[in-house]
Design a protein around this motif. Structure first.
Motif, PDB file in Angstrom:
ATOM      1  N   MET A  14      10.722  -2.580  -0.898  1.00  0.00           N
ATOM      2  CA  MET A  14      11.087  -2.228  -2.260  1.00  0.00           C
ATOM      3  C   MET A  14      10.330  -0.982  -2.712  1.00  0.00           C
ATOM      4  N   GLU A  15       9.064  -0.864  -2.286  1.00  0.00           N
ATOM      5  CA  GLU A  15       8.294   0.325  -2.660  1.00  0.00           C
ATOM      6  C   GLU A  15       8.964   1.596  -2.145  1.00  0.00           C
ATOM      7  N   GLU A  16       9.469   1.543  -0.920  1.00  0.00           N
ATOM      8  CA  GLU A  16      10.155   2.712  -0.374  1.00  0.00           C
ATOM      9  C   GLU A  16      11.417   3.036  -1.177  1.00  0.00           C
ATOM     10  N   LEU A  17      12.168   2.001  -1.534  1.00  0.00           N
ATOM     11  CA  LEU A  17      13.363   2.193  -2.344  1.00  0.00           C
ATOM     12  C   LEU A  17      13.017   2.784  -3.705  1.00  0.00           C
ATOM     13  N   PHE A  18      12.006   2.207  -4.365  1.00  0.00           N
ATOM     14  CA  PHE A  18      11.650   2.660  -5.707  1.00  0.00           C
ATOM     15  C   PHE A  18      11.131   4.104  -5.694  1.00  0.00           C
ATOM     16  N   GLU A  19      10.373   4.442  -4.654  1.00  0.00           N
ATOM     17  CA  GLU A  19       9.876   5.822  -4.557  1.00  0.00           C
ATOM     18  C   GLU A  19      11.044   6.792  -4.377  1.00  0.00           C
ATOM     19  N   ASP A  20      12.027   6.376  -3.602  1.00  0.00           N
ATOM     20  CA  ASP A  20      13.212   7.194  -3.397  1.00  0.00           C
ATOM     21  C   ASP A  20      13.972   7.377  -4.718  1.00  0.00           C
ATOM     22  N   ILE A  21      14.106   6.280  -5.484  1.00  0.00           N
ATOM     23  CA  ILE A  21      14.790   6.342  -6.777  1.00  0.00           C
ATOM     24  C   ILE A  21      14.031   7.243  -7.740  1.00  0.00           C
ATOM     25  N   SER A  22      12.720   7.038  -7.841  1.00  0.00           N
ATOM     26  CA  SER A  22      11.910   7.799  -8.790  1.00  0.00           C
ATOM     27  C   SER A  22      11.986   9.297  -8.511  1.00  0.00           C
ATOM     28  N   LYS A  23      11.891   9.660  -7.255  1.00  0.00           N
ATOM     29  CA  LYS A  23      11.840  11.086  -6.911  1.00  0.00           C
ATOM     30  C   LYS A  23      13.228  11.728  -6.835  1.00  0.00           C
ATOM     31  N   LYS A  24      14.192  11.043  -6.238  1.00  0.00           N
ATOM     32  CA  LYS A  24      15.495  11.665  -5.999  1.00  0.00           C
ATOM     33  C   LYS A  24      16.488  11.423  -7.130  1.00  0.00           C
ATOM     34  N   ASP A  25      16.556  10.180  -7.615  1.00  0.00           N
ATOM     35  CA  ASP A  25      17.517   9.887  -8.678  1.00  0.00           C
ATOM     36  C   ASP A  25      17.011  10.323 -10.051  1.00  0.00           C
ATOM     37  N   LEU A  26      15.728  10.091 -10.312  1.00  0.00           N
ATOM     38  CA  LEU A  26      15.187  10.329 -11.646  1.00  0.00           C
ATOM     39  C   LEU A  26      14.322  11.574 -11.729  1.00  0.00           C
ATOM     40  N   LYS A  27      14.196  12.291 -10.597  1.00  0.00           N
ATOM     41  CA  LYS A  27      13.526  13.591 -10.552  1.00  0.00           C
ATOM     42  C   LYS A  27      12.085  13.552 -11.066  1.00  0.00           C
ATOM     43  N   SER A  28      11.390  12.447 -10.809  1.00  0.00           N
ATOM     44  CA  SER A  28       9.989  12.356 -11.214  1.00  0.00           C
ATOM     45  C   SER A  28       9.134  13.265 -10.341  1.00  0.00           C
ATOM     46  N   THR A  29       8.229  13.993 -10.970  1.00  0.00           N
ATOM     47  CA  THR A  29       7.310  14.862 -10.225  1.00  0.00           C
ATOM     48  C   THR A  29       5.924  14.231 -10.105  1.00  0.00           C
ATOM     49  N   GLU A  30       5.749  13.034 -10.677  1.00  0.00           N
ATOM     50  CA  GLU A  30       4.466  12.336 -10.631  1.00  0.00           C
ATOM     51  C   GLU A  30       4.478  11.310  -9.507  1.00  0.00           C
ATOM     52  N   PRO A  31       3.314  10.934  -9.001  1.00  0.00           N
ATOM     53  CA  PRO A  31       3.257   9.901  -7.960  1.00  0.00           C
ATOM     54  C   PRO A  31       3.887   8.594  -8.456  1.00  0.00           C
ATOM     55  N   THR A  32       4.577   7.906  -7.569  1.00  0.00           N
ATOM     56  CA  THR A  32       5.199   6.634  -7.933  1.00  0.00           C
ATOM     57  C   THR A  32       4.135   5.543  -7.976  1.00  0.00           C
ATOM     58  N   LYS A  33       4.144   4.738  -9.046  1.00  0.00           N
ATOM     59  CA  LYS A  33       3.145   3.687  -9.233  1.00  0.00           C
ATOM     60  C   LYS A  33       3.797   2.314  -9.152  1.00  0.00           C
ATOM     61  N   PHE A  34       3.037   1.361  -8.601  1.00  0.00           N
ATOM     62  CA  PHE A  34       3.510  -0.009  -8.501  1.00  0.00           C
ATOM     63  C   PHE A  34       2.505  -0.927  -9.174  1.00  0.00           C
ATOM     64  N   ILE A  35       2.977  -1.687 -10.141  1.00  0.00           N
ATOM     65  CA  ILE A  35       2.150  -2.679 -10.835  1.00  0.00           C
ATOM     66  C   ILE A  35       2.593  -4.044 -10.316  1.00  0.00           C
ATOM     67  N   TYR A  36       1.679  -4.756  -9.673  1.00  0.00           N
ATOM     68  CA  TYR A  36       2.048  -6.000  -9.008  1.00  0.00           C
ATOM     69  C   TYR A  36       1.764  -7.219  -9.886  1.00  0.00           C
ATOM     70  N   SER A  37       2.685  -8.161  -9.830  1.00  0.00           N
ATOM     71  CA  SER A  37       2.502  -9.436 -10.521  1.00  0.00           C
ATOM     72  C   SER A  37       1.167 -10.052 -10.116  1.00  0.00           C
ATOM     73  N   GLY A  38       0.397 -10.499 -11.098  1.00  0.00           N
ATOM     74  CA  GLY A  38      -0.884 -11.133 -10.819  1.00  0.00           C
ATOM     75  C   GLY A  38      -1.836 -10.249 -10.059  1.00  0.00           C
ATOM     76  N   SER A  39      -1.679  -8.923 -10.206  1.00  0.00           N
ATOM     77  CA  SER A  39      -2.467  -7.927  -9.471  1.00  0.00           C
ATOM     78  C   SER A  39      -2.302  -8.062  -7.962  1.00  0.00           C
ATOM     79  N   GLY A  40      -1.232  -8.753  -7.525  1.00  0.00           N
ATOM     80  CA  GLY A  40      -0.956  -8.900  -6.098  1.00  0.00           C
ATOM     81  C   GLY A  40      -1.854  -9.890  -5.398  1.00  0.00           C
ATOM     82  N   VAL A  41      -2.536 -10.746  -6.161  1.00  0.00           N
ATOM     83  CA  VAL A  41      -3.500 -11.690  -5.587  1.00  0.00           C
ATOM     84  C   VAL A  41      -2.971 -13.119  -5.696  1.00  0.00           C
ATOM     85  N   PHE A  42      -2.911 -13.838  -4.562  1.00  0.00           N
ATOM     86  CA  PHE A  42      -2.521 -15.243  -4.564  1.00  0.00           C
ATOM     87  C   PHE A  42      -3.651 -16.085  -5.167  1.00  0.00           C
TER      88      PHE A  42
END
Length: 480
Positions: free
Chosen positions: A359-387
């Motif tokens: 999903m990160e690869e997909l979202f980075e592709d969307i952010s940069k190519k579809d939405l023309k973002s020039t900033e680094p793509t950020k991911f905020i994970y549920s529960g900080s990604g910690v089980f």
């Protein structure tokens, strides 16, 4: 029925453009009639307290929407709305002081207006009685009911005297699931569960008959069953054509995401994709198949978009290959292939499909190519990604956020680790009660708010298994 609105516009081409109009349904009495023995059949995990949901939780949602979308209807009136003399269900159409906003649009109001037409009232009453197995005499009684009262009955399942005649449809508060606005088209759902069939029927009558949508009737798309669908084996969802709005996301003008999940079948995703391509609505569709589990239910329960370069998601299922044995509880379990995340992008011009590893690869592709973002793509994970916090907080909708504008999102106040992750990514965090007071006093201007997570009360709402993305059906957003 209200007069035709020549200026009414339907247009959504992102998940994050400034929200201007949406459809909602404030909690009705039917939610307070869910019984334990039928809760899961009616798609509720628990029974909830209606007055708490209305007054202490959902009402803050409607107030906030009004300040952003229709401030003239609420600014300067907050004290009266909050007065002890005010009726509890202030935001329902049967309240004499109902706001009747043209931007924060209540489905019950639209249904009541549609039912004012005698011919439509007869047809809809007959259709509902057919699927609910009612007597012919009851059908005649419903036809003779006042349109506003009939709207309440068809939603709550109860006659004006309080008698229940069929089940409620408590999931109607999750208006996202009944359809999706894609550019200036509206894709209606094909529900997976019997408990939502009446919702789907009511929505069809509203969209095809209400004057608001008169100019868009040729742009309303319904999911058909495939040819010879009746020959498919069994009744399992995978063999049926189903699609719900929580599995459809408008990413950019030419790009839609469709999820295959507990509620949307591969057949449903395929039929939706064909409709969108055949009607020249978009040029590419990305199908994201997530594990078919109640935990995940819809695509928007595992991720939503926050900004053009920022996404909130559940890390444990984000990867196609690496999601095996992510949680300690799964250490003896080898997921079957259908339990893996799968991401494939299809194109209208029939180019070879593209596969994504995560999903990160997909979202980075969307952010940069579809939405023309020039900033680094950020991911905020549920529960900080910690089980186990990732799984716990995803269950209470940490990934199901509604963007009122880019970077300004609504989420539940109970997901502490996810809130920490937002703070660590530079977001301000504000309580909705404080924000509403600041909007009322003029201390805060809604248009100037940036990079903010608005925390909404959630003790009862979260038990209904749906966040504010689920509780919204945007029909107009600004371009970004």
């Amino acid at each position: 029925m209200s007069e035709k609105n020549e200026h009414f516009k339907v247009q959504v081409n992102t998940e994050i453009g400034r929200l201007r109009k949406l459809l909602i349904h404030s909690p009705d009495s039917g939610i307070g009639k869910v019984v334990p023995s039928k809760a899961q059949d009616w798609l509720f995990e628990d029974i909830v307290h209606l007055d708490t949901i209305r007054k202490d939780e959902y009402d803050y949602y409607v107030k906030l929407l009004m300040y952003f979308l229709d401030p003239d209807k609420i600014k300067g009136k907050l004290a009266d709305i909050d007065s002890e003399k005010a009726e509890r269900n202030f935001f329902k159409p049967d309240n004499k002081d109902f706001h009747a906003s043209a931007n924060v649009i209540e489905l019950q109001q639209l249904l009541g207006e549609v039912l004012a037409d005698t011919t439509i009232r007869k047809k809809l009453a007959a259709s509902v009685c057919a699927i609910e197995g009612c007597t012919y005499k009851l059908q005649l009684q419903l036809i003779d009911t006042d349109p506003k009262e009939l709207a309440k009955t068809l939603i709550s399942g109860s006659l004006p005297d309080g008698r229940m005649i069929f089940s409620p449809i408590p999931n109607l508060i999750f208006t996202r699931d009944v359809g999706t606005t894609i550019n200036n088209f509206i894709l209606l759902n094909k529900p997976a569960k019997k408990a939502r069939v009446r919702e789907s029927l009511l929505m069809r009558y509203i969209f095809f008959n209400h004057n608001l949508f008169e100019n868009y009737r040729d742009n309303i798309l319904e999911i058909p069953d495939g040819e010879h669908h009746f020959l498919r084996p069994g009744e399992e969802m995978e063999n049926r054509t189903t699609l719900e709005g929580g599995d459809v996301m408008m990413i950019s003008k030419n790009h839609v995401l469709i999820g295959c999940s507990e509620r949307t079948s591969p057949y449903g995703a395929n039929e939706a994709m064909k409709l969108l391509f055949d009607n020249n609505v978009v040029e590419k569709v990305t199908v994201v198949r997530i594990p078919n589990k109640r935990d995940f239910m819809h695509l928007d329960t595992v991720f939503t978009q926050v900004k053009r370069n920022t996404w909130v998601l559940l890390h444990s299922i984000a990867s196609v290959e690496e999601n095996k044995q992510q949680n300690p509880i799964d250490f003896l379990v080898q997921p079957e292939p259908k339990e893996q995340t799968e991401i494939i992008q299809f194109y209208k011009d029939k180019s070879a499909p593209k596969h994504y590893k995560s999903m990160e690869e997909l979202f980075e592709d969307i952010s940069k190519k579809d939405l023309k973002s020039t900033e680094p793509t950020k991911f905020i994970y549920s529960g900080s990604g910690v089980f186990p916090y990732d799984a716990r907080e995803q269950w209470t909708d940490s990934c199901n956020l509604l963007a009122i504008k880019e970077g300004v999102v609504l989420g539940y106040d109970r997901n502490d680790k996810t809130v920490e992750a937002f703070k660590n990514n530079g977001f301000n965090v504000v309580n909705v009660k404080d924000l509403i007071n600041d909007l009322e006093s003029g201390k805060v201007n809604a248009d100037e708010l940036t990079d903010t997570l608005i925390l909404m009360p959630s003790a009862e709402l979260s038990r209904a298994r749906g966040g504010f993305h689920c509780m919204s059906f945007p029909i107009l957003r600004d371009d970004i």
